[in-house]
Design a protein around this motif. Structure first.
Motif, short mmCIF file in Angstrom:
data_model
loop_
_atom_site.label_atom_id
_atom_site.label_comp_id
_atom_site.label_asym_id
_atom_site.label_seq_id
_atom_site.Cartn_x
_atom_site.Cartn_y
_atom_site.Cartn_z
N THR A 31 0.79 -1.23 0.00
CA THR A 31 0.00 0.00 0.00
C THR A 31 0.82 1.28 0.00
OG1 THR A 31 -0.22 -0.17 2.40
CG2 THR A 31 -1.98 -1.15 1.05
N ASN A 32 2.14 1.18 0.03
CA ASN A 32 2.99 2.38 -0.11
C ASN A 32 3.25 2.71 -1.58
OD1 ASN A 32 4.56 0.03 -0.36
ND2 ASN A 32 6.43 1.09 0.30
N ILE A 33 2.80 1.86 -2.48
CA ILE A 33 2.97 2.09 -3.91
C ILE A 33 1.77 2.87 -4.43
CG2 ILE A 33 3.06 0.97 -6.17
CD1 ILE A 33 4.52 -1.38 -4.82
N GLY A 34 2.06 3.92 -5.20
CA GLY A 34 1.00 4.71 -5.81
C GLY A 34 1.01 4.64 -7.31
N ALA A 35 2.09 4.06 -7.89
CA ALA A 35 2.19 4.02 -9.35
C ALA A 35 3.10 2.87 -9.79
CB ALA A 35 2.77 5.33 -9.87
N ASP A 81 13.65 7.01 -6.47
CA ASP A 81 12.99 6.57 -5.24
C ASP A 81 11.91 5.54 -5.59
OD1 ASP A 81 12.23 6.35 -2.60
OD2 ASP A 81 11.07 8.22 -2.60
N ILE A 82 12.37 4.37 -6.07
CA ILE A 82 11.44 3.31 -6.45
C ILE A 82 11.31 2.29 -5.32
CG2 ILE A 82 11.58 3.53 -8.96
CD1 ILE A 82 13.76 1.44 -9.03
N THR A 83 10.13 1.71 -5.27
CA THR A 83 9.82 0.71 -4.26
C THR A 83 10.33 -0.66 -4.69
OG1 THR A 83 7.83 1.96 -3.81
CG2 THR A 83 7.94 -0.26 -2.89
N CYS A 84 10.12 -0.99 -5.97
CA CYS A 84 10.61 -2.25 -6.50
C CYS A 84 10.75 -2.15 -8.01
CB CYS A 84 9.73 -3.43 -6.10
SG CYS A 84 8.00 -3.24 -6.50
N ASN A 95 8.52 -15.66 -31.21
CA ASN A 95 7.86 -15.39 -32.48
C ASN A 95 7.31 -13.97 -32.54
OD1 ASN A 95 8.28 -18.04 -33.49
ND2 ASN A 95 6.56 -18.75 -32.26
N THR A 96 7.06 -13.48 -33.76
CA THR A 96 6.47 -12.16 -33.91
C THR A 96 5.16 -12.09 -33.15
OG1 THR A 96 5.49 -12.84 -36.02
CG2 THR A 96 7.55 -11.61 -36.14
N GLY A 97 4.93 -10.95 -32.54
CA GLY A 97 3.73 -10.74 -31.74
C GLY A 97 3.88 -11.16 -30.29
N GLU A 98 4.94 -11.91 -29.97
CA GLU A 98 5.16 -12.35 -28.60
C GLU A 98 6.07 -11.36 -27.87
OE1 GLU A 98 4.68 -17.17 -28.83
OE2 GLU A 98 6.65 -16.36 -29.34
N LEU A 99 6.05 -11.42 -26.54
CA LEU A 99 6.83 -10.51 -25.70
C LEU A 99 8.21 -11.08 -25.37
CD1 LEU A 99 3.98 -9.47 -23.24
CD2 LEU A 99 4.81 -8.23 -25.25
N CYS A 100 9.22 -10.20 -25.44
CA CYS A 100 10.60 -10.61 -25.16
C CYS A 100 11.23 -9.85 -24.00
CB CYS A 100 11.46 -10.45 -26.40
SG CYS A 100 11.49 -8.75 -27.01
N LEU A 101 10.63 -8.72 -23.59
CA LEU A 101 11.17 -7.92 -22.49
C LEU A 101 10.02 -7.37 -21.66
CD1 LEU A 101 13.50 -6.43 -21.02
CD2 LEU A 101 13.30 -4.62 -22.73
N PHE A 102 10.15 -7.51 -20.35
CA PHE A 102 9.16 -7.01 -19.40
C PHE A 102 9.92 -6.26 -18.32
CE2 PHE A 102 6.32 -8.62 -15.66
CZ PHE A 102 5.68 -7.40 -15.56
N VAL A 103 9.69 -4.95 -18.23
CA VAL A 103 10.28 -4.11 -17.19
C VAL A 103 9.12 -3.52 -16.40
CG1 VAL A 103 11.71 -2.10 -16.68
CG2 VAL A 103 12.29 -3.56 -18.62
N PHE A 104 9.17 -3.65 -15.08
CA PHE A 104 8.08 -3.26 -14.20
C PHE A 104 8.66 -2.50 -13.02
CE2 PHE A 104 4.90 -5.14 -10.94
CZ PHE A 104 3.97 -4.13 -11.14
N THR A 105 8.36 -1.21 -12.91
CA THR A 105 8.85 -0.40 -11.80
C THR A 105 7.68 0.12 -10.99
OG1 THR A 105 8.94 1.57 -13.20
CG2 THR A 105 10.98 0.30 -12.96
N SER A 106 7.91 0.29 -9.69
CA SER A 106 6.88 0.78 -8.78
C SER A 106 7.47 1.86 -7.89
CB SER A 106 6.37 -0.35 -7.88
OG SER A 106 5.89 -1.41 -8.66
N SER A 107 6.62 2.84 -7.57
CA SER A 107 7.03 3.96 -6.74
C SER A 107 5.81 4.55 -6.07
CB SER A 107 7.72 5.02 -7.61
OG SER A 107 8.08 6.15 -6.84
N ALA A 108 6.04 5.45 -5.14
CA ALA A 108 4.93 6.16 -4.52
C ALA A 108 4.24 7.09 -5.53
CB ALA A 108 5.42 6.95 -3.31
N HIS A 109 5.01 7.56 -6.53
CA HIS A 109 4.49 8.55 -7.48
C HIS A 109 4.79 8.16 -8.92
CE1 HIS A 109 3.66 11.10 -4.06
NE2 HIS A 109 4.88 10.81 -3.62
N ARG A 110 3.88 8.50 -9.84
CA ARG A 110 3.96 8.06 -11.23
C ARG A 110 5.20 8.55 -11.97
NH1 ARG A 110 0.62 12.31 -11.29
NH2 ARG A 110 0.95 13.89 -12.89
N LYS A 111 5.58 9.81 -11.78
CA LYS A 111 6.71 10.36 -12.53
C LYS A 111 7.98 9.55 -12.28
CE LYS A 111 9.16 14.60 -13.60
NZ LYS A 111 9.40 16.00 -13.29
N ILE A 112 8.21 9.20 -11.04
CA ILE A 112 9.41 8.43 -10.68
C ILE A 112 9.34 7.03 -11.30
CG2 ILE A 112 10.67 7.39 -8.76
CD1 ILE A 112 9.76 9.91 -7.11
#
Length: 147
Positions: A31-35, A81-84, A95-112
């Protein structure tokens, strides 16, 4: 930088949409994550010299690449200042159309969260020793040039 063990980044084949959904769901209790900011890299059906790409076969010197991913992650945590942050990259055929990279960042605020996610993507593209072989519809292939 600390001496944490590098996290496993590589997955065999395409990144399943279910993995992305599970990652999002697992953060609902924090619950400390806002974005969150998410980048998904997908294989395009590029045309190269009259031939259409049907897949990319990724390879890497895994130990070296995992260490570079870890260094990028540690710098990002000191810079933003990211949470994770979570990173997954494919190895093997995607194959084409499939995903090859997933980057996921979390923070209290969206800009960060957004800035950190963009930082990860740019650093990964420029520093991590991952190699992609474009496989064409006729099964011929060539090494991919990063853009």
């Amino acid at each position: 930088m600390d001496k944490k063990k590098p996290k496993k980044v590589f997955v065999q084949g395409a990144i399943a949409p279910e993995k992305i959904a599970q990652s999002i769901a697992s953060h609902q209790s924090k619950t400390n994550i806002g974005a969150h900011s998410i980048f998904l890299g997908q294989i395009r059906a590029d045309e190269v010299e009259g031939k259409t790409v049907s897949a990319i076969d990724y390879s890497a010197y895994e130990e070296m690449a995992e260490n570079v991913f870890h260094e990028i992650r540690e710098v990002a945590f000191s810079k933003f200042d990211i949470t994770c942050a979570h990173i997954y990259h494919s190895l093997g055929r995607v194959n084409t159309g499939e995903l090859c990279l997933f980057v996921f960042t979390s923070s209290a605020h969206r800009k960060i969260a957004i800035e950190a996610c963009n930082y990860f993507v740019e650093e990964i593209k420029s520093k991590v020793p991952i190699f992609g072989k474009e496989i064409f519809e006729d099964e011929t292939h060539q090494w991919k040039m990063n853009k």
